[in-house]
Write an enzyme that holds these catalytic residues in place. Structure first.
Site, PDB file in Angstrom:
ATOM      1  CE  LYS A  80      -4.120   1.906   2.437  1.00  0.00           C
ATOM      2  NZ  LYS A  80      -4.887   1.604   3.624  1.00  0.00           N
ATOM      3  CB  SER A 155      -8.070   3.899   2.774  1.00  0.00           C
ATOM      4  OG  SER A 155      -7.242   3.235   3.342  1.00  0.00           O
ATOM      5  CB  SER A 179      -8.421   1.087   5.683  1.00  0.00           C
ATOM      6  OG  SER A 179      -9.169   1.980   5.775  1.00  0.00           O
TER       7      SER A 179
END
Length: 508
Positions: A80, A155, A179
């Site tokens: 990420k 997210s 997330s």
């Protein structure tokens, strides 16, 4: 799509160990898959092509020389883009960090490199991890491989989409209010939020420091557990890191795959997280079918009351923005990142933050600054922290009656782009079932529980365990995963529509 991209991380690791394939071949296959479909999915913000192939070749040389390597050495992984990677861009999907290349690695990234995993690139996210759909990325949203007109959640939608689209067998995410788990639910994958402090946060671009936790994204519980073993453990760089001896999560997951692993397991169901306004019929139906299947396999289902969970979202959206306003103060145009405008330091700072931050980030900074302001601190932030304590007490009482807790991971399946974008409250409620675990710091995990009867999209089942009982979580999840897989007759992702280089938004 080559066979190598269809393998789980554990299967690929075994083929690498046995010599059936090579790390270079595995990296090439996944890079080719990225080339084939990521134009449609947009899971990646940066593809680490040259370095990935060089790292894979080095692993093959070490293995050929007879060196004993980590079980996952040579397995590709995506990271990420809010985790610092030395020599690779780290933007947090924000214009204010566009082009920034860190001079250091996050601890979890260092541990990936030490274990020999091959980093394919950096995945998309909502800006600074603020959102539930990736629509708040400054560089455009990621798309759900199941339906390109729908979001993959957020997210960490980029990491989950990459795993679901077979672009990577493993990925790292961060989970502040859901997330990792919510995108896992919407994409039919596995996502884990470890116990707070069980995985170092050093090198993660902080959003809410008392809530953020790094964890695995994968296609199976065992794969997630194997990755957890790599990244977990104490780190002196992180003041919140727990000094404890952790069991092997992979061993715990394997224990859950044994016959009879569900017999006698007490599964608590908090009624506040299992149904109510906003829960789609297909999600509720899937959850009830999963509970019945667990009961048939010998589990004991315990209905619980957790009266303060209903206030968790409100408390979270005071605590988290307050921490956001503090953490993002460092992006001031002076030390690093974007610098724009002319004039005094204050004028340049104002111009830089106005241009560099997106609307959702600005909204949360304003909310947090207000909650921390003189005259309002006790009424808002202080009260929210008291609610947080009550939520933690509810968890303690629940775990006195149950070994693990279960709930739907998300009240809905993947929603269409734009459905919640103009309604912040609706977007915030997408995390209604996941937020309590972050407030309490308990480990939580999402596994696929089937497909919704209303739209044919994946539904996620969330499990939660007591603090530091991550191994119990993996054992329970693996046992339930086995029962659900037996019920499906095949892996959930095998039913997913296969993306091709011709895939476009609107295709299934």
């Amino acid at each position: 799509m080559t066979d190598l991209t269809k393998l789980t991380a554990a299967e690929l690791a075994e083929q690498l160990r046995s010599g059936e394939t090579t790390a270079v071949a595995a990296a090439e296959a996944h890079l080719a898959r990225i080339d084939e479909v990521d134009g449609a999915v947009h899971a990646f913000l940066h593809v680490n092509r040259e370095e990935a192939l060089n790292d894979a070749a080095a692993i093959d040389e070490r293995r050929a020389a007879g060196e004993t390597l980590h079980a996952l050495a040579g397995v590709p992984i995506a990271v990420k883009d809010n985790l610092a990677t030395k020599g690779m861009p780290t933007t947090a999907a924000s214009k204010i960090l566009e082009g920034w290349i860190p001079p250091y690695d996050a601890t979890v990234v260092s541990r990936l490199r030490e274990a020999g995993l091959v980093i394919l690139g950096k995945t998309n996210l909502d800006e600074f991890a603020m959102g539930s759909s990736t629509e708040h990325s400054a560089f455009g949203p990621s798309r759900n491989p199941w339906d390109l007109d729908r979001t993959p959640g957020g997210s960490g939608g980029g990491s989950s989409a990459a795993v679901a689209a077979f672009e990577a067998p493993l990925a790292l995410g961060t989970d502040t209010g859901g997330s990792i788990r919510q995108p896992a639910s919407l994409t039919g994958t596995v996502g884990v939020k470890p116990t707070y402090g069980a995985v170092s946060r050093y090198g993660a671009l902080a959003m809410g420091s008392s809530l953020d936790q790094i964890g695995p994204a994968a296609r199976t519980v065992l794969d997630a557990a194997m990755l957890h073993d790599v990244i977990g453990g104490y780190d002196h760089h992180d003041a919140t890191s727990i000094k404890t001896e952790w069991a092997s999560m992979a061993d715990a997951a394997r224990a859950g795959q044994r016959d009879g692993a569900l017999e006698g397991l007490r599964i608590g169901v908090p009624k506040e997280l299992a149904s109510g306004d906003g829960f789609e019929a297909g999600v509720a139906e899937s959850f009830q079918k999963s509970l019945e299947l667990m009961r048939e396999r010998g589990a004991v289902i315990v209905e619980l009351e957790t009266p303060h969970f209903e206030y968790a979202v409100a408390a979270y959206y005071l605590i988290m923005p307050a921490e956001v306003s503090s953490n993002l103060a460092r992006y001031d145009s002076v030390r690093y990142g974007l610098r724009t405008g002319e004039g005094t330091v204050e004028q340049v700072m104002s111009a830089t933050r106005r241009e560099g931050f997106g609307a959702e980030v600005k909204r949360r900074i304003l909310l947090g600054t207000y909650a921390l302001s003189a005259g309002y601190f006790d009424a808002y932030y202080g009260s929210a922290q008291k609610v947080r304590t009550l939520v933690q007490d509810d968890f303690n009482k629940a775990f006195a009656q149950a070994d693990v807790l279960a709930a739907p991971t998300s009240p809905t399946t993947a929603f269409r782009f734009g459905d919640k974008l103009d309604d912040p409250t609706a977007m915030y409620l997408a995390d209604i079932t996941t937020i309590p675990a972050n407030l309490a710091g308990v480990p939580a995990l999402s596994i696929p529980s089937g497909l919704s009867s209303t739209d044919g999209l994946p539904v996620g089942l969330q499990l939660m365990a007591p603090v530091r009982e991550d191994a119990r979580l993996y054992t329970s999840a693996a046992a339930i995963e086995r029962a659900l897989t037996d019920e499906w007759g095949e892996a959930l992702l095998a039913k997913a529509p296969q993306l091709t280089s011709d895939s476009k938004a609107g295709d299934r």
